[in-house]
Each structure stands twice: as structure tokens, then as C-alpha cells.
Design an enzyme around this catalytic site. Sequence first.
Site, short mmCIF file in Angstrom:
data_model
loop_
_atom_site.label_atom_id
_atom_site.label_comp_id
_atom_site.label_asym_id
_atom_site.label_seq_id
_atom_site.Cartn_x
_atom_site.Cartn_y
_atom_site.Cartn_z
N ASN A 9 0.86 -1.18 0.00
CA ASN A 9 0.00 0.00 0.00
C ASN A 9 0.90 1.23 0.00
OD1 ASN A 9 -1.80 2.05 0.49
ND2 ASN A 9 -2.41 1.34 2.53
N LYS A 11 0.09 4.24 -0.22
CA LYS A 11 -0.57 5.42 0.38
C LYS A 11 -0.35 6.64 -0.51
CE LYS A 11 -0.15 3.15 4.82
NZ LYS A 11 -0.01 3.23 6.26
N HIS A 96 -9.37 1.00 5.06
CA HIS A 96 -8.10 1.23 5.74
C HIS A 96 -8.34 2.16 6.94
CE1 HIS A 96 -4.02 2.44 6.62
NE2 HIS A 96 -3.63 1.38 5.96
N GLU A 98 -6.75 4.58 8.03
CA GLU A 98 -6.54 6.01 7.75
C GLU A 98 -7.80 6.59 7.11
OE1 GLU A 98 -2.90 5.40 5.63
OE2 GLU A 98 -1.93 4.85 7.52
N GLU A 168 -4.93 -4.87 10.63
CA GLU A 168 -3.93 -3.82 10.83
C GLU A 168 -4.21 -3.09 12.14
OE1 GLU A 168 -2.10 -2.66 6.76
OE2 GLU A 168 -3.78 -1.34 7.16
N GLY A 174 2.87 2.43 10.80
CA GLY A 174 3.80 3.53 10.64
C GLY A 174 4.51 3.95 11.92
N SER A 214 3.85 -1.95 10.37
CA SER A 214 5.31 -2.01 10.55
C SER A 214 5.89 -3.39 10.22
CB SER A 214 5.70 -1.57 11.97
OG SER A 214 5.26 -0.24 12.20
#
Length: 251
Positions: A9, A11, A96, A98, A168, A174, A214
Amino acid sequence: MRKYIVAGNWKMNTTVPEGVELAKSVVEKSKELPSNVELVVAPPFTHLASVAEVLKGSKVVLSAQNCADHAKGAYTGEISADMLASVGCTYTILGHSERRQYYGETDEKLVEKMKLAFAAGLKVILCVGENLTEREEGRHFDVVKEQIVNVLYQFTAEDMANVVVAYEPVWAIGTGKTATAEQAEEIHACIRTVVCEKFGAEVAEDLTILYGGSCKPSNAVELFAQKDIDGGLIGGAALKADDFIAIALSF
Ligand code: 13P
């Protein structure tokens, strides 16, 4: 048969020329991979047509990072599932964290998006996962179970053949802080059980469940060795072709 997948991904990273270069490197290095691992790249919308050209004739497949919750019409700035299929996407990522966190993506909206994605012939990588507070309060199993029930239970066993789930944990995305293999495995096993309760053992056994957060070459081997972890959804490490391929070689 359960499929093993490593998906990158990207992003909101890379310009189009940078993305094309990255895709070329991934294609070149993908030749080292065993055929039982599917490699997926999910660049930004602007890159899809150019990256699709690069992927032609390779075993790397294309994914989008999102799609619209309407089929077409006056929705300025949105990209429909049909558009993604027409540019050569096999998958789209949906849900996702985010997007849930910054763009108000709800489970209800995800159901609409998934219906449109399936109608367009796309497969869906559905992301689920708890945030730090939910984990600290010991609610991680309940949160993930609820996300699965709210979204996947609206579909049929046939639809499930076109679903990949990505677990996730938000606190691991991240942050450099990976879930331990045990923490990840127990949630993956729980997801499989919840899927089994609705769709039966065969669908649950065939479901690919990815870990994301990560994930990097140094921890992928241990994560992928778990019996319910079938690959990874990779953020930062997918921006370097060498790391991305090293992760895919970790099975
Ligand atoms: P990182 O690998 O950068 O933690 O991102 C994971 C992720 O969000 C993939 O979708």
C-alpha cells in the site's frame, strides 16, 4: 486453496515517474519469487494507468487504495469501482484505518463500496483493526469481530471468494511498533472463527488474512510462520522494492 499474498500500500507517496520506477523494480525482482505468493501493488489513483502498463505480462497485480460509494454521477473528485476495473485493477483496498479515521469511512459505507466493487469484478482487501485505546482496554477482539460482522456478514459465501482480510492494528501502523507474532496470530485466528461461524469451515479455511503494521524484512518471517497469517499488507517497506521483495520471500 488459501492464497499467500504480499500487498504494498503506497498510500499518498511517490510522483507518477517515481511510482513507475518503483513498479519496474518490483516486477524485475518478482522473478525471484515462488509462484504460490501473489504480489500486489496499490499505488495512488493517478498512477494506476501507468503502473498497469508496467505490470503487463508480469505476475504482479494492481490494486487501488479506495473506491467511491456510488456507481457514477455527480460526485466530484471520486473514483468508481468500474473505473478501477477498466484501468486494470484486480483489487481495491477498502476500510483502511486512515480512511476510517480521517475520512469518515463507516462500516455502512464499506458495505456499499464492497457491493460496487464486486459488481465491477474487483476483489476487495478489507482492513480491520483496533486502535491503541481499544487494545489497552482489552477490547481488541470485540472491535475486530464487530468490524467483520458489520461488513462481511452482509455478503454471501460466494462473495467471500473475492475477499481478503487485512488485520492492521492502528497502533502498529507507521509507528515501527509491530504486533508480536502471538498478538497477530490470536486476532487472525479469531477472524477466521468469526468467518467460519457465518460462512462455514471451507470458506474460513480458504480466506487469506494479511497482517499489516510495521511489517518489514526483519519481522516478516516470524509473522508469516503463524498458521493463520497468510501474508502482509505493507506500507513504508513497500516503497523500497528490495524490502518489499524480501518480505515476500519470507514465507
Ligand atoms: P506500515 O507498514 O507503514 O506500518 O503501514 C501499514 C499499512 O497501513 C498498510 O496498509
